[in-house]
Design a protein around this motif. Structure first.
Motif, PDB file in Angstrom:
ATOM      1  N   MET A  68       0.840  -1.168   0.000  1.00  0.00           N
ATOM      2  CA  MET A  68       0.000   0.000   0.000  1.00  0.00           C
ATOM      3  C   MET A  68       0.894   1.244   0.000  1.00  0.00           C
ATOM      4  N   THR A  69       0.496   2.223  -0.774  1.00  0.00           N
ATOM      5  CA  THR A  69       1.233   3.481  -0.796  1.00  0.00           C
ATOM      6  C   THR A  69       0.363   4.600  -0.234  1.00  0.00           C
ATOM      7  N   LYS A  70       1.049   5.606   0.305  1.00  0.00           N
ATOM      8  CA  LYS A  70       0.392   6.839   0.751  1.00  0.00           C
ATOM      9  C   LYS A  70       1.207   7.996   0.199  1.00  0.00           C
ATOM     10  N   THR A  71       0.552   9.120   0.053  1.00  0.00           N
ATOM     11  CA  THR A  71       1.205  10.286  -0.521  1.00  0.00           C
ATOM     12  C   THR A  71       1.375  11.361   0.542  1.00  0.00           C
ATOM     13  N   PHE A  72       2.634  11.725   0.792  1.00  0.00           N
ATOM     14  CA  PHE A  72       2.976  12.732   1.795  1.00  0.00           C
ATOM     15  C   PHE A  72       3.488  13.996   1.119  1.00  0.00           C
ATOM     16  N   LEU A  73       3.127  15.126   1.687  1.00  0.00           N
ATOM     17  CA  LEU A  73       3.679  16.391   1.235  1.00  0.00           C
ATOM     18  C   LEU A  73       5.113  16.482   1.763  1.00  0.00           C
ATOM     19  N   VAL A  74       6.045  16.844   0.891  1.00  0.00           N
ATOM     20  CA  VAL A  74       7.437  17.012   1.288  1.00  0.00           C
ATOM     21  C   VAL A  74       7.915  18.400   0.853  1.00  0.00           C
ATOM     22  N   VAL A  75       8.884  18.910   1.602  1.00  0.00           N
ATOM     23  CA  VAL A  75       9.450  20.222   1.324  1.00  0.00           C
ATOM     24  C   VAL A  75      10.955  20.054   1.179  1.00  0.00           C
ATOM     25  N   TYR A  76      11.482  20.510   0.043  1.00  0.00           N
ATOM     26  CA  TYR A  76      12.923  20.481  -0.204  1.00  0.00           C
ATOM     27  C   TYR A  76      13.414  21.925  -0.210  1.00  0.00           C
ATOM     28  N   ALA A  77      14.500  22.168   0.496  1.00  0.00           N
ATOM     29  CA  ALA A  77      15.104  23.500   0.531  1.00  0.00           C
ATOM     30  C   ALA A  77      16.458  23.438  -0.158  1.00  0.00           C
ATOM     31  N   LYS A  78      16.685  24.315  -1.119  1.00  0.00           N
ATOM     32  CA  LYS A  78      17.979  24.393  -1.805  1.00  0.00           C
ATOM     33  C   LYS A  78      18.818  25.443  -1.102  1.00  0.00           C
ATOM     34  N   GLY A 119      15.611  17.925   2.841  1.00  0.00           N
ATOM     35  CA  GLY A 119      14.198  17.600   2.704  1.00  0.00           C
ATOM     36  C   GLY A 119      13.574  17.169   4.010  1.00  0.00           C
ATOM     37  N   GLN A 120      12.281  17.427   4.116  1.00  0.00           N
ATOM     38  CA  GLN A 120      11.522  16.992   5.279  1.00  0.00           C
ATOM     39  C   GLN A 120      10.054  16.872   4.907  1.00  0.00           C
ATOM     40  N   ALA A 121       9.347  16.053   5.677  1.00  0.00           N
ATOM     41  CA  ALA A 121       7.902  15.879   5.500  1.00  0.00           C
ATOM     42  C   ALA A 121       7.216  16.409   6.754  1.00  0.00           C
ATOM     43  N   PRO A 122       6.405  17.450   6.645  1.00  0.00           N
ATOM     44  CA  PRO A 122       5.776  18.045   7.823  1.00  0.00           C
ATOM     45  C   PRO A 122       4.970  17.062   8.682  1.00  0.00           C
ATOM     46  N   SER A 163      -0.648  21.895   2.297  1.00  0.00           N
ATOM     47  CA  SER A 163       0.058  23.077   1.794  1.00  0.00           C
ATOM     48  C   SER A 163       1.025  23.579   2.862  1.00  0.00           C
ATOM     49  N   VAL A 164       1.921  24.454   2.446  1.00  0.00           N
ATOM     50  CA  VAL A 164       2.914  25.028   3.346  1.00  0.00           C
ATOM     51  C   VAL A 164       2.866  26.539   3.205  1.00  0.00           C
ATOM     52  N   ASP A 165       2.826  27.234   4.316  1.00  0.00           N
ATOM     53  CA  ASP A 165       2.886  28.694   4.313  1.00  0.00           C
ATOM     54  C   ASP A 165       4.298  29.118   4.714  1.00  0.00           C
ATOM     55  N   PHE A 166       4.975  29.832   3.826  1.00  0.00           N
ATOM     56  CA  PHE A 166       6.326  30.298   4.106  1.00  0.00           C
ATOM     57  C   PHE A 166       6.286  31.729   4.613  1.00  0.00           C
ATOM     58  N   LYS A 167       7.212  32.023   5.523  1.00  0.00           N
ATOM     59  CA  LYS A 167       7.394  33.388   6.019  1.00  0.00           C
ATOM     60  C   LYS A 167       8.693  33.922   5.420  1.00  0.00           C
ATOM     61  N   ASP A 168       8.864  35.233   5.416  1.00  0.00           N
ATOM     62  CA  ASP A 168      10.069  35.840   4.858  1.00  0.00           C
ATOM     63  C   ASP A 168      11.339  35.267   5.486  1.00  0.00           C
ATOM     64  N   ASP A 169      11.328  35.045   6.808  1.00  0.00           N
ATOM     65  CA  ASP A 169      12.545  34.545   7.456  1.00  0.00           C
ATOM     66  C   ASP A 169      12.845  33.082   7.115  1.00  0.00           C
ATOM     67  N   ASP A 170      11.900  32.341   6.524  1.00  0.00           N
ATOM     68  CA  ASP A 170      12.170  30.976   6.062  1.00  0.00           C
ATOM     69  C   ASP A 170      13.203  30.969   4.939  1.00  0.00           C
ATOM     70  N   PHE A 171      13.316  32.094   4.230  1.00  0.00           N
ATOM     71  CA  PHE A 171      14.215  32.185   3.079  1.00  0.00           C
ATOM     72  C   PHE A 171      15.602  32.713   3.443  1.00  0.00           C
ATOM     73  N   GLU A 172      15.859  32.922   4.719  1.00  0.00           N
ATOM     74  CA  GLU A 172      17.116  33.524   5.153  1.00  0.00           C
ATOM     75  C   GLU A 172      18.342  32.783   4.625  1.00  0.00           C
ATOM     76  N   ASP A 173      18.386  31.476   4.775  1.00  0.00           N
ATOM     77  CA  ASP A 173      19.537  30.682   4.320  1.00  0.00           C
ATOM     78  C   ASP A 173      19.158  29.718   3.200  1.00  0.00           C
ATOM     79  N   VAL A 174      18.067  30.020   2.487  1.00  0.00           N
ATOM     80  CA  VAL A 174      17.563  29.123   1.453  1.00  0.00           C
ATOM     81  C   VAL A 174      17.435  29.881   0.144  1.00  0.00           C
ATOM     82  N   GLU A 175      17.933  29.265  -0.934  1.00  0.00           N
ATOM     83  CA  GLU A 175      17.814  29.862  -2.267  1.00  0.00           C
ATOM     84  C   GLU A 175      16.372  29.749  -2.774  1.00  0.00           C
ATOM     85  N   TYR A 176      15.787  28.535  -2.641  1.00  0.00           N
ATOM     86  CA  TYR A 176      14.392  28.317  -3.011  1.00  0.00           C
ATOM     87  C   TYR A 176      13.894  27.015  -2.400  1.00  0.00           C
TER      88      TYR A 176
END
Length: 101
Positions: free
Chosen positions: A1-11, A19-22, A66-79
């Motif tokens: 059985m498979t399940k689908t998780f939202l994942v977030v990758y930071a470059k 990467g992480q899954a909330p 979904s993921v809500d990003f704040k301005d400070d989330d981008f401090e050390d992240v390109e995208y």
């Protein structure tokens, strides 16, 4: 059985992807490319779930949509890359042993 998780990758500039899954706290991974990151994150989640099953822990359900990003989330992240990743879930064997579905 498979399940689908939202994942977030930071470059990270000049470095790799993280990467992480909330919905799965504590399960993180890293990769040099986005494609490698996807493979590593899937393997990380599947291994994490396998160990949880072996210890009799309840597996998390995918709930984040979904993921809500704040301005400070981008401090050390390109995208960031946010996507849904299909993961193979272990099933509980009657003796408590985990087996892949």
């Amino acid at each position: 059985m498979t399940k689908t998780f939202l994942v977030v990758y930071a470059k990270v500039p000049g470095k790799n992807f993280a990467g992480q899954a909330p919905d799965v706290p504590g399960c993180v991974s890293a990769g040099d490319t986005l494609e490698e990151m996807r493979v590593m994150m899937r393997e990380g989640l599947e291994s994490h779930f396998q160990v949880m099953t072996e210890y009799g822990e309840r597996l998390p359900e995918p709930a984040t949509t979904s993921v809500d990003f704040k301005d400070d989330d981008f401090e050390d992240v390109e995208y960031f890359v946010v996507e849904h990743l299909q993961v193979e879930m272990p099933v509980q064997h009657h003796k408590g042993e985990a087996i892949s579905a």
